[in-house]
Design a protein around this motif. Structure first.
Motif, PDB file in Angstrom:
ATOM      1  N   VAL A 146      -7.967  -5.439   1.326  1.00  0.00           N
ATOM      2  CA  VAL A 146      -7.840  -4.167   2.034  1.00  0.00           C
ATOM      3  C   VAL A 146      -7.330  -3.146   1.024  1.00  0.00           C
ATOM      4  O   VAL A 146      -6.249  -3.305   0.462  1.00  0.00           O
ATOM      5  N   LEU A 147      -8.110  -2.114   0.786  1.00  0.00           N
ATOM      6  CA  LEU A 147      -7.763  -1.079  -0.183  1.00  0.00           C
ATOM      7  C   LEU A 147      -7.115   0.065   0.590  1.00  0.00           C
ATOM      8  O   LEU A 147      -7.793   0.821   1.294  1.00  0.00           O
TER       9      LEU A 147
ATOM     10  N   THR B 143      -1.134  -7.187  -5.309  1.00  0.00           N
ATOM     11  CA  THR B 143      -2.450  -7.784  -5.089  1.00  0.00           C
ATOM     12  C   THR B 143      -2.899  -7.443  -3.676  1.00  0.00           C
ATOM     13  O   THR B 143      -2.280  -7.867  -2.701  1.00  0.00           O
ATOM     14  N   VAL B 144      -3.966  -6.660  -3.566  1.00  0.00           N
ATOM     15  CA  VAL B 144      -4.477  -6.270  -2.243  1.00  0.00           C
ATOM     16  C   VAL B 144      -5.756  -7.028  -1.891  1.00  0.00           C
ATOM     17  O   VAL B 144      -6.289  -6.866  -0.792  1.00  0.00           O
ATOM     18  N   GLY B 145      -6.236  -7.842  -2.823  1.00  0.00           N
ATOM     19  CA  GLY B 145      -7.421  -8.634  -2.539  1.00  0.00           C
ATOM     20  C   GLY B 145      -7.511  -9.824  -3.474  1.00  0.00           C
ATOM     21  O   GLY B 145      -7.050  -9.758  -4.619  1.00  0.00           O
ATOM     22  N   MET B 164      -5.902  -5.359  -7.668  1.00  0.00           N
ATOM     23  CA  MET B 164      -4.506  -4.923  -7.710  1.00  0.00           C
ATOM     24  C   MET B 164      -4.437  -3.408  -7.562  1.00  0.00           C
ATOM     25  O   MET B 164      -5.325  -2.678  -8.009  1.00  0.00           O
ATOM     26  N   HIS B 165      -3.342  -2.946  -6.965  1.00  0.00           N
ATOM     27  CA  HIS B 165      -3.271  -1.552  -6.512  1.00  0.00           C
ATOM     28  C   HIS B 165      -1.833  -1.059  -6.557  1.00  0.00           C
ATOM     29  O   HIS B 165      -0.906  -1.807  -6.250  1.00  0.00           O
ATOM     30  N   ARG B 166      -1.640   0.174  -6.949  1.00  0.00           N
ATOM     31  CA  ARG B 166      -0.352   0.823  -6.689  1.00  0.00           C
ATOM     32  C   ARG B 166      -0.566   2.310  -6.454  1.00  0.00           C
ATOM     33  O   ARG B 166      -1.509   2.928  -6.955  1.00  0.00           O
ATOM     34  N   ARG B 167       0.328   2.873  -5.661  1.00  0.00           N
ATOM     35  CA  ARG B 167       0.280   4.311  -5.421  1.00  0.00           C
ATOM     36  C   ARG B 167       0.895   5.057  -6.584  1.00  0.00           C
ATOM     37  O   ARG B 167       1.690   4.511  -7.347  1.00  0.00           O
ATOM     38  N   LEU B 168       0.530   6.315  -6.710  1.00  0.00           N
ATOM     39  CA  LEU B 168       1.075   7.143  -7.793  1.00  0.00           C
ATOM     40  C   LEU B 168       1.930   8.266  -7.207  1.00  0.00           C
ATOM     41  O   LEU B 168       1.762   8.620  -6.046  1.00  0.00           O
TER      42      LEU B 168
END
Lengths: 168, 168
Positions: A146-147, B143-145, B164-168
């Protein structure tokens, strides 16, 4: 096929099918609600994607030869990721709800398996595209990612996108 | 910076930096353990990616002007997805473990934030690339997926890849 579905024949698109492809994909691209592409993308740029050398493109035609849907099939990654397929489907606006996407997805899964792909992955399914999400689930796709807030929907604001996957 | 890190200067790469970029990325591409690209990719094809018009490319140089790392920064998607950035980092083999990736990641997060991106996403982190996964986590990536069996590792066989994801 289900009740109400239109009878379709699938055939490979060639470079001379650009107009038929464009007629199908243009409204969805202009609406900007399902694909992460510029809403003002030109016909040339869109066809350069949909008919690119890295993919095969298929047309779904009714018995009068009208193009009601378009999809492409390609490797999702290169090198060590090339055993996973990726597809993108578009249904003509006037044919929505008549089983066109279902027919294309069924065809693409068989085609991908026949070509030796071991799985199929959709990288960016807009979470508000409920009809699509429901259909992919019915075909055995699972959400593997989930993005968060990945898509700025023109009507609904910022929404999630899903990564969906199934083995072949 | 941490103890043992090498002092680096970051500068934008130009089209005439192709040899420096290639010297850094070639060993990792040939090894095929971290990027989903053909292991036999040509120099021209690799540089067409790393120096493509859709991204900015940065070199990390030591005080003698040696290129110890390369990264690119771009929008991960177009249209409604263009507020999320994507980066790819490569460290020169001889500089591994000296903080080059850390310096590049820190630089890229600041750069991406300054350009107005609202998040950064890595689409395909090979799960066995533990040093990278640890570093991205230290920078706040989650890790989002999990892409099951998405990567055929030349030594380890089929392994997962992470989104992988992070907000800025």
């Amino acid at each position: 096929m289900m009740d109400g579905d239109v009878a379709l024949a699938l055939r490979r698109a060639g470079l001379d099918d650009g107009d038929a492809v464009w007629d199908v994909i243009r409204p969805a691209l202009r609406a900007g609600e399902t694909y992460a592409l510029p809403r003002d993308i030109s016909k040339a740029d869109a066809l350069a994607l949909w008919l690119a050398a890295d993919r095969e493109t298929w047309l779904a035609e009714d018995q009068e030869g009208r193009t009601l849907g378009v999809y492409y099939l390609k490797a999702n990654q290169g090198g060590g990721g090339s055993h996973v397929a990726n597809c993108g489907y578009m249904t003509a606006v006037e044919a929505a709800g008549r089983g066109v996407a279902r027919a294309m997805c069924a065809h693409s899964l068989e085609r991908a398996g026949g070509r030796g792909f071991r799985a199929m992955q959709f990288n960016f399914v807009v979470s508000t595209n409920e009809r699509a999400v429901r259909l992919w689930r019915a075909f055995g796709f699972e959400t593997v990612g989930v993005l968060p807030d990945a898509f700025e929907h023109p009507r609904l604001g910022v929404v999630d996108a899903l990564v969906m996957h199934r083995r072949l």
